[in-house]
Design an enzyme around this catalytic site. Structure first.
Site, PDB file in Angstrom:
ATOM      1  N   ARG A 127       0.672  -1.055  -0.021  1.00  0.00           N
ATOM      2  CA  ARG A 127      -0.101   0.203  -0.064  1.00  0.00           C
ATOM      3  C   ARG A 127       0.752   1.307  -0.002  1.00  0.00           C
ATOM      4  O   ARG A 127       0.059   2.367  -0.198  1.00  0.00           O
ATOM      5  CB  ARG A 127      -0.914  -0.023   1.121  1.00  0.00           C
ATOM      6  N   GLN A 130      12.005 -14.662   6.171  1.00  0.00           N
ATOM      7  CA  GLN A 130      10.905 -15.538   6.213  1.00  0.00           C
ATOM      8  C   GLN A 130      10.595 -15.736   4.883  1.00  0.00           C
ATOM      9  O   GLN A 130      10.212 -14.905   4.202  1.00  0.00           O
ATOM     10  CB  GLN A 130       9.844 -14.503   6.723  1.00  0.00           C
ATOM     11  N   ASN A 170      35.644  39.230   8.373  1.00  0.00           N
ATOM     12  CA  ASN A 170      34.424  39.478   7.718  1.00  0.00           C
ATOM     13  C   ASN A 170      34.349  39.000   6.313  1.00  0.00           C
ATOM     14  O   ASN A 170      35.389  39.365   5.466  1.00  0.00           O
ATOM     15  CB  ASN A 170      34.358  41.134   7.746  1.00  0.00           C
ATOM     16  N   ALA A 194      29.494  40.504   0.981  1.00  0.00           N
ATOM     17  CA  ALA A 194      28.366  39.743   0.290  1.00  0.00           C
ATOM     18  C   ALA A 194      28.812  39.349  -1.297  1.00  0.00           C
ATOM     19  O   ALA A 194      29.604  40.064  -1.800  1.00  0.00           O
ATOM     20  CB  ALA A 194      27.258  40.820   0.046  1.00  0.00           C
ATOM     21  N   ASN A 220      35.626  25.894  -4.811  1.00  0.00           N
ATOM     22  CA  ASN A 220      36.571  24.811  -4.242  1.00  0.00           C
ATOM     23  C   ASN A 220      36.441  23.682  -5.002  1.00  0.00           C
ATOM     24  O   ASN A 220      37.069  22.517  -4.606  1.00  0.00           O
ATOM     25  CB  ASN A 220      35.847  24.350  -2.888  1.00  0.00           C
TER      26      ASN A 220
END
Length: 457
Positions: A26, A86, A371, A374, A380
């Site tokens: 299901r 099983q 710092n 922006a 990398n």
């Protein structure tokens, strides 16, 4: 209450048998049902971890044939567990007997659990075992169902459990009973095989029901008992809607636990935790934050809204977000700041360092009080390998800079805005790598005149 149940059972050996062979048709998924996740851990993983916490001394997991993926999950979470297959699905008692070898090794107590019931608490397993110590042969876990349809019913006389009747085999009077079977059982270890081997398949489905051992035990003169728990705890998962319900319930638990530990959740219903999220006192979590696996947030940190964190450690007093993404390996130092639209991966951000906005830092180390302006990115990856960027204490990286790894920016060094840095910069030096600006007086007037003339033509 938890300590009481644990102390009663801690001196007794306990074999836990987890039934995890169901395909879960299901769910409509190629993935086995028990590997679907709630709170970023497989349902089977939740059950195995809880059994260990509850004091199980050995564990056997029954899986379906050709389910190496389930076996791998067992080995990852509980390497010492036995794995049994099983081959034919002939009912719950047949599934338990698939682990006959484990049963033959002997234990004081045997717990039967299910890989698709991830909400059971450790103290509940202890509660289930306690009557065994007091002489019961079989203990069945029950709950008062809001809607008992489909559940097995507990047939009782006073406080005695006489039988468990499957819904299909129950009479109309028995179907009116609301005390229902939660599935889990505890069996006295020295009786387990004798009871299980007596189970027959004379029922509507032609299956070997584990629940039949209640009547079998009583027919042999043994006492049976009931452990009643909340309906939520025995919530099983058979489809996607029930999976979502399990997620909702476990998230509610985690939210309440966090707030009880001194965490402020501004809008709890919008915060999603992983099973292993760790938050210190006075942490503040704003709305719409998602915690993936492996997150630790130390005391006094603030996680602002709409942030996504995974595999990261955030030190005391740090601030993250809003709209920040911290990926695995990110370590944020004390009082450091990670601002909006910043992504950090496999990077150590030093104490007091600031990455305020619109930045990607990957495979890097940023010194204390540095710092990062922006638009800065650490370049990398070259398509084959990953390389590191080292940024020293107190360094200042100007906006819109690209740092091409491997590269080192020294302590106190400056990088001019708009630079593409490909060579290391010494301490306290200025690195500048951009084209020289040229000004041509009157150029714009001439350009517009030519453009307008071309447009008229």
């Amino acid at each position: 209450m938890t300590l009481s149940h644990t102390s009663q059972t801690s001196s007794r050996s306990c074999l836990a048998i987890v039934l995890a062979a169901g395909e879960g048709t299901r769910m409509k998924s190629a993935k086995p049902k028990v590997l679907h996740q709630v709170a970023n851990r497989s349902m089977l993983g939740h059950v195995l971890a809880t059994l260990t916490q509850a004091g199980a001394t050995s564990t056997a997991v029954v899986i379906g044939p050709e389910r190496e993926d389930v076996a791998q999950e067992v080995r990852k979470i509980l390497p010492g567990a036995g794995i049994f297959v099983q081959r034919d699905r002939l009912g719950t008692a047949h599934a338990v007997l698939s682990a006959r070898e484990a049963l033959e090794q002997g234990a004081d107590d045997v717990i039967i659990a299910f890989g698709d019931t991830p909400l059971i608490l450790p103290e509940t397993f202890a509660k289930l075992r306690s009557p065994l110590r007091e002489g019961a042969a079989v203990v069945a876990m029950g709950f008062d169902a809001k809607d008992p349809t489909g559940y097995g019913r507990f047939i009782t006389s006073g406080s005695e459990l006489l039988a468990i009747r499957e819904h299909k085999d129950a009479t109309e009077a028995e179907r009116a009973i609301t005390l229902c079977n939660g599935g889990l059982m505890a069996i006295r270890g020295d009786l387990a095989l004798a009871l299980l081997d007596r189970v027959e398949n004379k029922n509507a489905k032609g299956e070997y029901y584990l629940t039949d051992i209640v009547e079998i035990a009583r027919s042999l003169g043994h006492r049976t008992a009931i452990a009643v728990v909340s309906e939520e705890e025995v919530h099983g998962v058979n489809d996607r809607a029930q999976l979502a319900a399990a997620e909702r319930m476990i998230q509610d638990r985690l939210r309440l636990a966090a707030m009880a530990d001194g965490v402020t959740l501004v809008a709890p219903e919008t915060v999603f935790f992983s099973h292993d999220t760790r938050l210190g006192q006075d942490v503040v979590v704003e709305p719409h934050v998602f915690f993936g696996p492996g997150v630790v947030v130390e005391a006094g940190a603030v996680i602002h809204g709409f942030s996504h964190l995974e595999g990261t450690r955030i030190a005391s007093g740090a601030g993250v977000g809003p709209y920040a993404r911290l990926r695995p390996g990110a370590t944020i130092g004390p009082k450091a700041k990670v601002g909006n639209f910043v992504e950090i991966k496999n990077t150590e951000l030093g104490a007091g360092a600031k990455v305020s906005h619109l930045t990607y830092l990957g495979d890097a180390s940023v010194g204390a009080e540095a710092n990062i302006g922006a638009g800065t990115i650490t370049c990398n990856y070259d398509g084959f390998g990953k390389y590191r960027t080292e940024i020293g204490e107190g360094a200042f990286i100007g906006s819109n800079s690209a740092l091409v790894a491997p590269v080192t920016i020294g302590k106190g060094a400056f990088v001019g805005s708009g630079s593409v840095i490909t060579e290391s910069i010494p301490d306290d030096a200025l690195g500048l790598a951009r084209g020289r600006q040229t000004i041509k007086e009157g150029w714009a007037v001439s350009f517009r005149e030519k453009a307008q003339a071309a447009k008229r033509k």
